[in-house]
Design a protein around this motif. Sequence first.
Motif, mmCIF file in Angstrom:
data_model
loop_
_atom_site.group_PDB
_atom_site.id
_atom_site.type_symbol
_atom_site.label_atom_id
_atom_site.label_comp_id
_atom_site.label_asym_id
_atom_site.label_seq_id
_atom_site.Cartn_x
_atom_site.Cartn_y
_atom_site.Cartn_z
ATOM 1 N N GLN A 106 0.912 -0.987 0.200
ATOM 2 C CA GLN A 106 0.261 -0.061 0.129
ATOM 3 C C GLN A 106 0.668 1.202 -0.161
ATOM 4 O OE1 GLN A 106 -3.769 0.011 0.452
ATOM 5 N NE2 GLN A 106 -2.986 -1.807 -0.297
ATOM 6 N N TYR A 107 1.095 1.777 -1.388
ATOM 7 C CA TYR A 107 1.525 2.826 -1.203
ATOM 8 C C TYR A 107 1.368 4.353 -0.900
ATOM 9 C CZ TYR A 107 4.660 0.238 -4.577
ATOM 10 O OH TYR A 107 5.983 -0.965 -4.512
ATOM 11 N N LYS A 108 1.745 4.906 0.076
ATOM 12 C CA LYS A 108 1.408 5.989 1.212
ATOM 13 C C LYS A 108 1.967 7.749 -0.083
ATOM 14 C CE LYS A 108 1.395 3.636 5.421
ATOM 15 N NZ LYS A 108 2.186 3.665 6.983
ATOM 16 N N ASP A 109 2.885 7.245 -0.392
ATOM 17 C CA ASP A 109 2.581 8.678 -1.316
ATOM 18 C C ASP A 109 3.049 9.035 -2.595
ATOM 19 O OD1 ASP A 109 4.799 6.343 -1.925
ATOM 20 O OD2 ASP A 109 6.344 7.578 -2.009
ATOM 21 N N PHE A 110 1.725 8.066 -2.221
ATOM 22 C CA PHE A 110 1.810 7.558 -4.746
ATOM 23 C C PHE A 110 -0.099 8.203 -4.075
ATOM 24 C CE2 PHE A 110 -1.129 5.854 -7.669
ATOM 25 C CZ PHE A 110 -0.781 5.738 -8.946
ATOM 26 N N LYS A 111 0.351 9.409 -5.357
ATOM 27 C CA LYS A 111 -0.856 10.533 -5.327
ATOM 28 C C LYS A 111 -2.362 9.861 -6.035
ATOM 29 C CE LYS A 111 1.774 14.669 -4.391
ATOM 30 N NZ LYS A 111 1.787 15.610 -4.814
ATOM 31 N N PRO A 112 -3.737 9.947 -6.041
ATOM 32 C CA PRO A 112 -4.594 9.108 -6.757
ATOM 33 C C PRO A 112 -4.791 10.105 -7.419
ATOM 34 C CG PRO A 112 -5.424 9.683 -4.421
ATOM 35 C CD PRO A 112 -3.856 10.003 -4.190
ATOM 36 N N ASP A 113 -3.899 10.429 -8.782
ATOM 37 C CA ASP A 113 -4.611 11.584 -9.435
ATOM 38 C C ASP A 113 -4.178 10.252 -10.758
ATOM 39 O OD1 ASP A 113 -3.591 13.112 -8.301
ATOM 40 O OD2 ASP A 113 -1.317 13.127 -8.474
ATOM 41 N N GLY A 151 9.410 2.458 -17.581
ATOM 42 C CA GLY A 151 8.542 4.191 -17.557
ATOM 43 C C GLY A 151 7.434 3.605 -16.730
ATOM 44 N N GLY A 152 6.469 3.153 -16.882
ATOM 45 C CA GLY A 152 4.790 3.072 -15.764
ATOM 46 C C GLY A 152 4.883 3.350 -14.150
ATOM 47 N N ALA A 153 3.693 3.838 -14.655
ATOM 48 C CA ALA A 153 4.236 4.995 -13.107
ATOM 49 C C ALA A 153 2.832 3.419 -12.320
ATOM 50 C CB ALA A 153 2.907 5.718 -12.896
ATOM 51 N N GLY A 154 2.019 2.826 -13.013
ATOM 52 C CA GLY A 154 1.265 1.731 -11.959
ATOM 53 C C GLY A 154 1.018 0.651 -13.252
ATOM 54 N N MET A 155 0.249 -0.524 -12.617
ATOM 55 C CA MET A 155 0.028 -1.558 -13.030
ATOM 56 C C MET A 155 -0.964 -1.570 -12.903
ATOM 57 S SD MET A 155 2.026 -5.284 -13.609
ATOM 58 C CE MET A 155 1.857 -5.876 -11.844
ATOM 59 N N ILE A 156 -1.895 -2.610 -13.544
ATOM 60 C CA ILE A 156 -3.374 -3.136 -13.325
ATOM 61 C C ILE A 156 -3.145 -4.807 -13.719
ATOM 62 C CG2 ILE A 156 -5.405 -3.169 -13.605
ATOM 63 C CD1 ILE A 156 -5.979 -0.449 -14.281
ATOM 64 N N LEU A 157 -3.375 -5.455 -12.944
ATOM 65 C CA LEU A 157 -3.086 -7.151 -13.721
ATOM 66 C C LEU A 157 -4.403 -7.289 -13.005
ATOM 67 C CD1 LEU A 157 -1.837 -9.154 -13.833
ATOM 68 C CD2 LEU A 157 -1.071 -10.108 -11.333
ATOM 69 N N MET A 158 -4.629 -7.512 -14.607
ATOM 70 C CA MET A 158 -5.911 -8.712 -14.662
ATOM 71 C C MET A 158 -6.135 -10.269 -14.754
ATOM 72 S SD MET A 158 -7.631 -7.966 -18.814
ATOM 73 C CE MET A 158 -9.059 -9.407 -18.522
ATOM 74 N N ASN A 159 -6.974 -11.010 -14.359
ATOM 75 C CA ASN A 159 -6.807 -12.749 -13.951
ATOM 76 C C ASN A 159 -7.640 -12.820 -15.278
ATOM 77 O OD1 ASN A 159 -6.260 -12.916 -11.708
ATOM 78 N ND2 ASN A 159 -8.512 -13.364 -10.400
ATOM 79 N N ASP A 160 -7.255 -14.234 -15.932
ATOM 80 C CA ASP A 160 -7.806 -14.785 -17.231
ATOM 81 C C ASP A 160 -8.734 -15.216 -16.714
ATOM 82 O OD1 ASP A 160 -7.021 -16.933 -15.265
ATOM 83 O OD2 ASP A 160 -4.593 -17.686 -16.783
ATOM 84 N N GLU A 161 -9.928 -16.601 -17.681
ATOM 85 C CA GLU A 161 -10.158 -17.011 -17.224
ATOM 86 C C GLU A 161 -10.662 -17.757 -16.608
ATOM 87 O OE1 GLU A 161 -14.446 -17.761 -20.709
ATOM 88 O OE2 GLU A 161 -12.466 -17.307 -21.225
ATOM 89 N N VAL A 162 -9.516 -18.342 -16.123
ATOM 90 C CA VAL A 162 -9.191 -19.911 -15.488
ATOM 91 C C VAL A 162 -9.687 -19.278 -13.529
ATOM 92 C CG1 VAL A 162 -8.079 -21.620 -14.421
ATOM 93 C CG2 VAL A 162 -8.590 -21.364 -16.529
ATOM 94 N N GLU A 163 -9.035 -18.107 -13.621
ATOM 95 C CA GLU A 163 -9.288 -17.480 -12.535
ATOM 96 C C GLU A 163 -10.006 -17.148 -11.543
ATOM 97 O OE1 GLU A 163 -6.357 -18.092 -9.903
ATOM 98 O OE2 GLU A 163 -4.707 -19.546 -11.332
ATOM 99 N N ALA A 164 -10.428 -16.214 -12.638
ATOM 100 C CA ALA A 164 -12.089 -15.563 -12.341
ATOM 101 C C ALA A 164 -12.201 -14.702 -11.461
ATOM 102 C CB ALA A 164 -13.064 -16.414 -12.740
ATOM 103 N N TYR A 165 -12.573 -14.974 -10.200
ATOM 104 C CA TYR A 165 -13.094 -13.964 -9.347
ATOM 105 C C TYR A 165 -11.878 -13.621 -8.060
ATOM 106 C CZ TYR A 165 -17.078 -12.875 -11.477
ATOM 107 O OH TYR A 165 -18.137 -11.929 -11.714
ATOM 108 N N ILE A 166 -10.982 -15.361 -8.391
ATOM 109 C CA ILE A 166 -10.264 -15.229 -7.030
ATOM 110 C C ILE A 166 -8.609 -14.345 -7.510
ATOM 111 C CG2 ILE A 166 -8.385 -16.726 -6.115
ATOM 112 C CD1 ILE A 166 -11.220 -17.333 -5.537
ATOM 113 N N ILE A 167 -8.260 -13.291 -6.261
ATOM 114 C CA ILE A 167 -7.715 -12.288 -6.054
ATOM 115 C C ILE A 167 -6.704 -12.347 -5.909
ATOM 116 C CG2 ILE A 167 -7.316 -9.776 -6.294
ATOM 117 C CD1 ILE A 167 -9.866 -9.046 -6.728
#
Length: 492
Positions: free
Chosen positions: A101-108, A157-173
Amino acid sequence: MSDIAAGLDAAIADGVDILSISLGGRSKEYPRDPMVTAAFAATQRGILVSCSAGNDGPLESSVTNEAPWILTVGASTMDRSIRSTVRLGDGTEINGETLFQYKDFKPDQLPLVVPSSSDDPYCFGSLDATDAKGKVVLCMLGDGTNAEKGRIVKEAGGAGMILMNDEVEAYIILDEAHVLPASHVSYADGLKIKSYIKSTSNATAAIVFKGTLIGNSNRAPTVAAFSSRGPSRQSNDILKPDIIGPGVNVLAAWPSKLDVNYTSEGPNFNIISGTSMSAPHLSGVAALLKSVHPDWSAAMIKSAILTTADPVDNQGKPIVDEKHERANLFATGAGHVNPSKAIEPGLVYDIGPENYISYLCAHNYTEEDIKVITQNTIRCTDYQKNGGTDLNFPSFTGYLKTSGSFIQMYNRTVTNVGGANSIYKLEVTEPSGVSVVVEPQRLQFSRVNEKASYFVTLSIKDKTKGSYAEGELRWVSDEHVVRSPISVFMTT
């Protein structure tokens, strides 16, 4: 494997009460499986053995450590999340998770992109063709570790990443130690994000860290996608796995300092997922029961855990799987462990080592094979050949033929560990298309440790109902409900 077997032998010689074994592999015939033979040696000495079911789910018949004398444990989620919310440019909020949980990352709001068509959508090769600088990159699950994907995004150089499940993992994060601000989202939510990106030429996203949330609206427990499923390849006439317990995003000791910046400043703890996490939970529950009931056998402790397990989630609905579809018994076993109920189960099903030998003889293992398993010379003519129908297991698994009048009969014996004077009445939820007849329908006890037997007959009453069905049998008193799952395959 010889070192592991030696370690188990040493533990048995030391007189332990519980063996927790978070190891497994592929299903093997019992004489060729050192875990099975070590567990039998422990069981002969009254030691309960709790093992992981395996992490090859949701593949059918992927369960391992499946011998009837082993407590085989699948993995489930908890009602806790370490929240990182994705806020899209159109105002949509999607809840994901991440360990850091990055405390200094602004939610811009930052530009949101997917890898270029010439780059790997899994972000595991390179992002040479993708303009990732200062942007949030959407990456697919698969092809390598998720932490490595984040490193590649960060190096591009990316500032952030969204990792999306595949169809097999479905809702398990899974909560993981990402090296940059990230949010891991479900497959369904990942598709929503992809759709949003396609809908606009100026897609943006912000990642908002919300910390640990407990008792949130997530359905729990749910069966993890990776949790291995039955039916058992080696003993398909008993229900495996036996039960599920917490195995997703579990706080665990870690052998090195955990820090995304690869310094020596992090803690010696990590968040880990797997049936190797759920088996120790059940070992702890078994140890609790052993401390309260030191005279109980391993089978009695196992029975208490299984017959008091919960078949419903925190919303009072049937437990679901990784796709949020109703999970079958070969995913959940008896259900989710409920320690407080297991301490006082009312009735238990006991099984002695000789009963397991009868079971092996009934499954046509040679006497030489059985000698390998039991480390004793066995003559099957000295034992009744009792298969899964007569092994005193706290569940019922049947194979019925739709041609002819094929039926299956079971013999069970319960021991009263509740009140000295108690009466249990029968309740049955029949599997669809199957008749369940139980005699007697009432069990009466006048003293503690008194035993009573009953008989169950399964038969097909409607051949059109399908090839597989589930139900349950319950013995109910004023204080206890003793549940036994029923799973039935109907074949031609």
